[in-house]
Design a protein around this motif. Structure first.
Motif, PDB file in Angstrom:
ATOM      1  N   LEU A  89       2.488  17.701  15.447  1.00  0.00           N
ATOM      2  CA  LEU A  89       3.121  19.093  15.321  1.00  0.00           C
ATOM      3  C   LEU A  89       3.559  19.600  16.574  1.00  0.00           C
ATOM      4  O   LEU A  89       2.730  19.404  17.682  1.00  0.00           O
ATOM      5  N   LEU A  90       4.719  20.397  16.663  1.00  0.00           N
ATOM      6  CA  LEU A  90       5.213  20.868  18.130  1.00  0.00           C
ATOM      7  C   LEU A  90       4.066  21.858  18.567  1.00  0.00           C
ATOM      8  O   LEU A  90       3.328  22.506  17.976  1.00  0.00           O
ATOM      9  N   GLU A  91       4.040  21.885  20.027  1.00  0.00           N
ATOM     10  CA  GLU A  91       3.108  22.526  20.607  1.00  0.00           C
ATOM     11  C   GLU A  91       3.566  24.194  20.309  1.00  0.00           C
ATOM     12  O   GLU A  91       4.624  24.467  19.844  1.00  0.00           O
ATOM     13  N   GLU A  92       2.275  25.060  20.435  1.00  0.00           N
ATOM     14  CA  GLU A  92       2.690  26.475  20.106  1.00  0.00           C
ATOM     15  C   GLU A  92       3.531  26.910  20.765  1.00  0.00           C
ATOM     16  O   GLU A  92       4.480  27.837  20.563  1.00  0.00           O
ATOM     17  N   SER A  93       3.800  26.438  22.139  1.00  0.00           N
ATOM     18  CA  SER A  93       4.928  27.110  22.803  1.00  0.00           C
ATOM     19  C   SER A  93       6.404  26.576  22.622  1.00  0.00           C
ATOM     20  O   SER A  93       7.203  27.334  23.097  1.00  0.00           O
ATOM     21  N   SER A 141     -10.568  13.484  25.252  1.00  0.00           N
ATOM     22  CA  SER A 141      -9.365  12.867  25.760  1.00  0.00           C
ATOM     23  C   SER A 141      -8.071  12.781  24.904  1.00  0.00           C
ATOM     24  O   SER A 141      -7.184  12.099  24.938  1.00  0.00           O
ATOM     25  N   VAL A 142      -8.308  13.518  23.619  1.00  0.00           N
ATOM     26  CA  VAL A 142      -7.316  13.378  22.633  1.00  0.00           C
ATOM     27  C   VAL A 142      -7.307  14.882  22.342  1.00  0.00           C
ATOM     28  O   VAL A 142      -7.902  15.701  22.284  1.00  0.00           O
ATOM     29  N   GLY A 143      -5.930  15.061  21.712  1.00  0.00           N
ATOM     30  CA  GLY A 143      -5.619  16.254  21.230  1.00  0.00           C
ATOM     31  C   GLY A 143      -5.840  16.274  19.615  1.00  0.00           C
ATOM     32  O   GLY A 143      -6.044  15.331  18.961  1.00  0.00           O
ATOM     33  N   ARG A 167      -0.422  15.512  23.496  1.00  0.00           N
ATOM     34  CA  ARG A 167       0.221  16.570  23.512  1.00  0.00           C
ATOM     35  C   ARG A 167       0.362  17.311  22.265  1.00  0.00           C
ATOM     36  O   ARG A 167       0.690  18.533  22.317  1.00  0.00           O
ATOM     37  N   SER A 168       0.016  16.704  21.353  1.00  0.00           N
ATOM     38  CA  SER A 168       0.699  17.362  19.887  1.00  0.00           C
ATOM     39  C   SER A 168      -0.449  17.717  19.163  1.00  0.00           C
ATOM     40  O   SER A 168      -1.584  17.226  19.160  1.00  0.00           O
ATOM     41  N   ASN A 169      -0.471  19.053  18.592  1.00  0.00           N
ATOM     42  CA  ASN A 169      -1.330  19.592  17.279  1.00  0.00           C
ATOM     43  C   ASN A 169      -1.052  18.958  16.333  1.00  0.00           C
ATOM     44  O   ASN A 169       0.009  17.946  16.073  1.00  0.00           O
ATOM     45  N   ALA A 170      -1.556  19.076  15.060  1.00  0.00           N
ATOM     46  CA  ALA A 170      -1.590  18.318  13.816  1.00  0.00           C
ATOM     47  C   ALA A 170      -1.271  19.094  12.722  1.00  0.00           C
ATOM     48  O   ALA A 170      -1.644  20.295  12.604  1.00  0.00           O
ATOM     49  N   ILE A 171      -0.425  18.629  11.686  1.00  0.00           N
ATOM     50  CA  ILE A 171      -0.498  19.135  10.143  1.00  0.00           C
ATOM     51  C   ILE A 171      -1.171  18.259   9.459  1.00  0.00           C
ATOM     52  O   ILE A 171      -0.774  16.951   9.463  1.00  0.00           O
ATOM     53  N   VAL A 172      -2.028  18.671   8.745  1.00  0.00           N
ATOM     54  CA  VAL A 172      -2.863  17.736   7.632  1.00  0.00           C
ATOM     55  C   VAL A 172      -2.427  18.021   6.337  1.00  0.00           C
ATOM     56  O   VAL A 172      -2.699  19.337   5.861  1.00  0.00           O
ATOM     57  N   PHE A 221      -3.883  24.953  24.642  1.00  0.00           N
ATOM     58  CA  PHE A 221      -3.140  23.934  25.452  1.00  0.00           C
ATOM     59  C   PHE A 221      -2.910  23.090  24.095  1.00  0.00           C
ATOM     60  O   PHE A 221      -3.326  23.177  23.065  1.00  0.00           O
ATOM     61  N   GLY A 222      -1.746  22.179  24.332  1.00  0.00           N
ATOM     62  CA  GLY A 222      -1.157  21.463  23.348  1.00  0.00           C
ATOM     63  C   GLY A 222      -1.943  20.156  23.350  1.00  0.00           C
ATOM     64  O   GLY A 222      -1.615  19.129  22.780  1.00  0.00           O
ATOM     65  N   GLY A 223      -2.975  19.651  23.924  1.00  0.00           N
ATOM     66  CA  GLY A 223      -3.752  18.471  23.793  1.00  0.00           C
ATOM     67  C   GLY A 223      -4.124  18.201  25.166  1.00  0.00           C
ATOM     68  O   GLY A 223      -3.513  18.473  26.382  1.00  0.00           O
TER      69      GLY A 223
END
Length: 441
Positions: free
Chosen positions: A279-283, A241-243, A160-165, A223-225
């Motif tokens: 990271l929280l989803e964009e929405s 299969s992964v975000g 479900r989560s995006n990422a901060i690197v 989408f968030g993942g």
């Protein structure tokens, strides 16, 4: 060998052989069919050859099915509250589906066995029955692997989560900065090959083109993942299969590089630290995680290169989370509002990651991890340029061709090469914990 004979509910005879050398590990299991003993398990539990399920997996699967039935009954009794069970029902859906497929295969196998006993001297019928039994066995082997995965605890951030690197140059001076720049380029190429979008939140460069520190966000477009079990017919198809966070999370740690700089003849050792945060989803709204009352927001003049736009407006933003002291500073944009939005994303990810670390530390304080301590100061990978070799110290795997791996995309790149190995190690660790809980209960 000590032989232990166990009867199955359907009347199958199982033979379990436990050797003295494997007492502390999962027993080696065999199936007795047609007077032949077919080995169905070796030292790697994730190669798809394990047919029989351990008692811990079976009980966990039965509990999940029972819970699914219980939730359906609650929804029937109280339709107005059915929406509260939707998320949990969705998390149990795959396990229930696999359980139903298992029961169907066992029922088919039972009927074929009865037909085999009744076919007499009909060799054609016997051959057809044996081929069907063989297919049932192959289907059950694949299904058993999926059931082992389905009962393991899931991390929603993986899908479900995006990422901060965050990438920071460590020891090694300019050489560390140059390698940090190469790592950043590698992650951006990998993200684009995975159809993820990248955005630079902040960046500080050296005079020779290296990077002191950079922060990038990696987001799934639209989408968030993806659903971790969306493609359960091919568990190894991790690309679908992964975000972003689930795909990059194992890159966190210290990356050590050994190579000869262009201005020297000796091998230098330098290092870069990488931190991957969910990271929280964009929405989503950062304020939902961090109330503004918990934040201290400061504006200031930007510094560094930028010509006439530097030191003219208070466009730089620094946000401090009061209770933890975590800070995030952004000054890349000319607009204060854009810098504030980026800083809110970054501070929310850092605070959330701190909370996750504390929870994991409490849960696993007394346990040793196959993946190491998880500390970002822990060395996870070495890039040895003289030997053209990359070694991951967690999975003890080495591969050659550094340039190809750093330039590769989603199929043959750095991340995708080590991801399946590290993912399987995490699953093995979770399975060991599940077995230990079963023994304690």
């Amino acid at each position: 060998k000590t032989m232990i004979r166990v009867e199955r509910p359907l009347g199958r005879a199982l033979t379990r052989a436990v050797t003295a050398s494997s007492i502390s590990r999962t027993p080696r299991i065999c199936w007795n069919m047609e007077q032949r003993v077919l080995p169905l398990y070796n030292n790697n539990p994730w190669n798809g050859r394990r047919y029989l399920l351990s008692q811990a997996v079976t009980r966990r699967l039965d509990k999940m099915v029972a819970r699914h039935v219980e939730l359906l009954q609650k929804m029937e009794d109280n339709p107005e509250e059915s929406y509260t069970y939707g998320k949990e029902l969705a998390s149990l859906a795959q396990a229930v589906s696999l359980h139903e497929r298992k029961e169907a295969i066992l029922a088919e196998e039972e009927s074929i066995q009865e037909l085999l006993e009744e076919c007499g001297d009909d060799e054609d019928m016997k051959q057809e029955c044996m081929e069907t039994l063989k297919q049932c066995k192959e289907d059950m082997e694949v299904l058993s692997r999926k059931m082992r995965t389905a009962v393991l605890p899931k991390d929603e951030d993986d899908t479900r989560s995006n990422a901060i690197v965050e990438i920071r140059a460590g020891t090694g001076g300019d050489e560390a900065g140059l390698f940090a720049s190469e790592l950043r380029d590698t992650y951006e190429k990998t993200a684009k090959a995975m159809s993820f979008s990248c955005e630079t939140l902040s960046e500080s460069r050296t005079d020779i083109g290296g990077i002191k520190e950079t922060v990038i966000s990696v987001s799934a477009r639209g989408f968030g993942g993806a659903d971790l079990d969306a493609n359960d017919d091919d568990d190894d198809d991790f690309q679908s299969s992964v975000g972003p966070y689930g795909f990059l999370r194992y890159e966190s740690g210290v990356h050590r590089v050994q190579r000869v700089p262009v201005n020297d003849t000796r091998i230098h050792t330098s290092a870069c630290s990488v931190a991957v945060l969910p990271l929280l989803e964009e929405s989503g709204n950062s304020e939902e995680l961090l109330p503004m009352s918990e934040l201290k927001i400061e504006t200031m003049r930007s510094s560094g290169a930028g010509g006439q736009h530097v030191n003219t407006t208070d466009s730089a933003v620094r946000i401090t989370h009061i209770s933890t002291g975590i800070t995030a500073s952004i000054q890349d944009q000319r607009s204060q509002h854009k810098n504030k939005d980026k800083a809110l994303k970054l501070i929310a990810a850092r605070v959330r990651d701190r909370e996750r670390e504390e929870e994991e530390r409490k849960r696993g304080a007394a346990k040793s991890s196959l993946m190491g301590g998880g500390d970002r100061s822990e060395r996870i990978r070495t890039y040895n340029y003289p030997q053209d070799r990359i070694t991951d110290h967690r999975c003890k795997h080495s591969t050659h061709g550094i340039s190809k791996l750093l330039e590769g995309g989603s199929d043959d790149g750095l991340v995708s090469t080590f991801f399946p190995l590290l993912r399987d190690m995490v699953r093995e660790e979770k399975m060991n914990e599940l077995e230990e809980e079963e023994l304690r209960s």
